[in-house]
Design a protein around this motif. Structure first.
Motif, PDB file in Angstrom:
ATOM      1  N   THR A   1     -24.442  23.416 -25.721  1.00 24.86           N
ATOM      2  CA  THR A   1     -23.683  22.170 -25.758  1.00 24.86           C
ATOM      3  C   THR A   1     -24.352  21.070 -24.936  1.00 24.86           C
ATOM      4  O   THR A   1     -23.928  19.939 -24.980  1.00 24.86           O
ATOM      5  CB  THR A   1     -22.249  22.386 -25.234  1.00 24.86           C
ATOM      6  OG1 THR A   1     -22.313  22.931 -23.936  1.00 24.86           O
ATOM      7  CG2 THR A   1     -21.473  23.294 -26.167  1.00 24.86           C
TER       8      THR A   1
ATOM      9  N   ARG B   1     -14.874  18.408 -25.677  1.00 27.05           N
ATOM     10  CA  ARG B   1     -13.611  17.942 -26.281  1.00 27.05           C
ATOM     11  C   ARG B   1     -13.656  18.068 -27.798  1.00 27.05           C
ATOM     12  O   ARG B   1     -12.698  18.527 -28.420  1.00 27.05           O
ATOM     13  CB  ARG B   1     -13.343  16.494 -25.889  1.00 27.05           C
ATOM     14  CG  ARG B   1     -12.854  16.346 -24.488  1.00 27.05           C
ATOM     15  CD  ARG B   1     -12.486  14.910 -24.187  1.00 27.05           C
ATOM     16  NE  ARG B   1     -12.099  14.801 -22.798  1.00 27.05           N
ATOM     17  CZ  ARG B   1     -12.327  13.750 -22.041  1.00 27.05           C
ATOM     18  NH1 ARG B   1     -12.923  12.688 -22.550  1.00 27.05           N
ATOM     19  NH2 ARG B   1     -11.970  13.733 -20.784  1.00 27.05           N
ATOM     20  N   ARG B   2     -14.788  17.643 -28.395  1.00 24.90           N
ATOM     21  CA  ARG B   2     -14.919  17.744 -29.859  1.00 24.90           C
ATOM     22  C   ARG B   2     -14.858  19.188 -30.326  1.00 24.90           C
ATOM     23  O   ARG B   2     -14.347  19.468 -31.403  1.00 24.90           O
ATOM     24  CB  ARG B   2     -16.234  17.108 -30.328  1.00 24.90           C
ATOM     25  CG  ARG B   2     -16.195  15.605 -30.399  1.00 24.90           C
ATOM     26  CD  ARG B   2     -17.401  15.059 -31.130  1.00 24.90           C
ATOM     27  NE  ARG B   2     -18.677  15.467 -30.573  1.00 24.90           N
ATOM     28  CZ  ARG B   2     -19.316  14.847 -29.576  1.00 24.90           C
ATOM     29  NH1 ARG B   2     -18.781  13.781 -29.023  1.00 24.90           N
ATOM     30  NH2 ARG B   2     -20.469  15.291 -29.142  1.00 24.90           N
ATOM     31  N   GLU B   3     -15.381  20.105 -29.509  1.00 24.79           N
ATOM     32  CA  GLU B   3     -15.377  21.523 -29.865  1.00 24.79           C
ATOM     33  C   GLU B   3     -14.075  22.206 -29.483  1.00 24.79           C
ATOM     34  O   GLU B   3     -13.921  23.407 -29.682  1.00 24.79           O
ATOM     35  CB  GLU B   3     -16.557  22.239 -29.189  1.00 24.79           C
ATOM     36  CG  GLU B   3     -17.901  21.778 -29.716  1.00 24.79           C
ATOM     37  CD  GLU B   3     -19.067  22.389 -28.973  1.00 24.79           C
ATOM     38  OE1 GLU B   3     -18.850  23.140 -27.986  1.00 24.79           O
ATOM     39  OE2 GLU B   3     -20.218  22.119 -29.376  1.00 24.79           O
ATOM     40  N   GLY B   4     -13.142  21.448 -28.889  1.00 21.62           N
ATOM     41  CA  GLY B   4     -11.842  21.999 -28.530  1.00 21.62           C
ATOM     42  C   GLY B   4     -11.874  22.907 -27.312  1.00 21.62           C
ATOM     43  O   GLY B   4     -10.989  23.743 -27.132  1.00 21.62           O
ATOM     44  N   ARG B   5     -12.867  22.750 -26.465  1.00 26.37           N
ATOM     45  CA  ARG B   5     -12.954  23.578 -25.256  1.00 26.37           C
ATOM     46  C   ARG B   5     -12.078  22.994 -24.162  1.00 26.37           C
ATOM     47  O   ARG B   5     -11.955  21.774 -24.045  1.00 26.37           O
ATOM     48  CB  ARG B   5     -14.384  23.617 -24.742  1.00 26.37           C
ATOM     49  CG  ARG B   5     -15.331  24.291 -25.674  1.00 26.37           C
ATOM     50  CD  ARG B   5     -16.690  24.305 -25.060  1.00 26.37           C
ATOM     51  NE  ARG B   5     -17.646  24.920 -25.956  1.00 26.37           N
ATOM     52  CZ  ARG B   5     -18.769  25.459 -25.548  1.00 26.37           C
ATOM     53  NH1 ARG B   5     -19.078  25.442 -24.271  1.00 26.37           N
ATOM     54  NH2 ARG B   5     -19.592  25.996 -26.409  1.00 26.37           N
TER      55      ARG B   5
ATOM     56  N   GLU C   1     -17.657  15.149 -23.628  1.00 25.46           N
ATOM     57  CA  GLU C   1     -17.235  14.733 -24.971  1.00 25.46           C
ATOM     58  C   GLU C   1     -17.517  15.825 -26.001  1.00 25.46           C
ATOM     59  O   GLU C   1     -16.701  16.069 -26.890  1.00 25.46           O
ATOM     60  CB  GLU C   1     -17.919  13.425 -25.366  1.00 25.46           C
ATOM     61  CG  GLU C   1     -17.415  12.224 -24.599  1.00 25.46           C
ATOM     62  CD  GLU C   1     -15.909  12.047 -24.730  1.00 25.46           C
ATOM     63  OE1 GLU C   1     -15.381  12.097 -25.857  1.00 25.46           O
ATOM     64  OE2 GLU C   1     -15.243  11.883 -23.690  1.00 25.46           O
ATOM     65  N   THR C   2     -18.656  16.502 -25.873  1.00 20.13           N
ATOM     66  CA  THR C   2     -18.982  17.604 -26.787  1.00 20.13           C
ATOM     67  C   THR C   2     -17.942  18.705 -26.645  1.00 20.13           C
ATOM     68  O   THR C   2     -17.466  19.254 -27.645  1.00 20.13           O
ATOM     69  CB  THR C   2     -20.393  18.161 -26.488  1.00 20.13           C
ATOM     70  OG1 THR C   2     -21.337  17.112 -26.689  1.00 20.13           O
ATOM     71  CG2 THR C   2     -20.729  19.327 -27.391  1.00 20.13           C
TER      72      THR C   2
ATOM     73  N   GLU D   1     -21.581  13.087 -21.898  1.00 21.73           N
ATOM     74  CA  GLU D   1     -21.801  13.583 -23.256  1.00 21.73           C
ATOM     75  C   GLU D   1     -21.400  15.051 -23.374  1.00 21.73           C
ATOM     76  O   GLU D   1     -20.840  15.476 -24.387  1.00 21.73           O
ATOM     77  CB  GLU D   1     -23.263  13.411 -23.656  1.00 21.73           C
ATOM     78  CG  GLU D   1     -23.476  13.696 -25.116  1.00 21.73           C
ATOM     79  CD  GLU D   1     -24.816  13.199 -25.618  1.00 21.73           C
ATOM     80  OE1 GLU D   1     -25.336  13.848 -26.525  1.00 21.73           O
ATOM     81  OE2 GLU D   1     -25.320  12.188 -25.109  1.00 21.73           O
TER      82      GLU D   1
END
Length: 135
Positions: free
Chosen positions: A125, A102-106, A99-100, A96
């Motif tokens: 995060t 990735r969603r935040e573009g890190r 995935e967080t 998770e």
């Protein structure tokens, strides 16, 4: 006299997960319905956890319980028979967190950097803001 903030109560490996949840809930001065409201579950669910009717508690709820009680998820899951469950929860939380990120573009290395710095991943995060213990 023991400082209640530093006293984790009966987190004995000999106690069941349900007993540890009940002990920590009482130590925190919470009713079943009060704990249920904090975790957004029913009071019947809390009663089932404490009685051991529900044995597999989802990782978000384990983290929420630990955060509410001021202990780590590993302390809550101290039962040696729950080691595989602990590993699964750590895996789910790690997934998770990735995935967080990735969603935040890190970039993916943000997690590796956090893990390298002290062996713990924590921060905004992490689901529930909880630390992930290395076992």
């Amino acid at each position: 006299m023991t400082d209640p903030k530093n006293d984790t109560g009966s987190l004995s490996p000999d106690s069941t997960l349900g007993q540890r949840i009940q002990d920590q809930r009482l130590r925190a001065g919470l009713t079943k319905s009060g704990l249920a409201r904090r975790l957004e579950v029913s009071d019947v669910t809390v009663a089932y956890w404490e009685r051991g009717v529900i044995k597999q508690i989802g990782h978000r709820h384990v983290l929420g319980l630990a955060k509410t009680f001021g202990i780590t998820a590993s302390e809550l899951l101290a039962d040696p028979q729950l080691r595989d469950y602990q590993r699964r929860i750590r895996h789910e939380v790690l997934h998770e967190m990735i995935e967080t990120g990735r969603r935040e573009g890190r970039p993916i290395d943000w997690l590796a950097d956090r893990m390298a710095a002290g062996g713990r991943a924590h921060g905004p995060t992490t689901p529930g803001g909880m630390e992930i213990d290395e076992a």
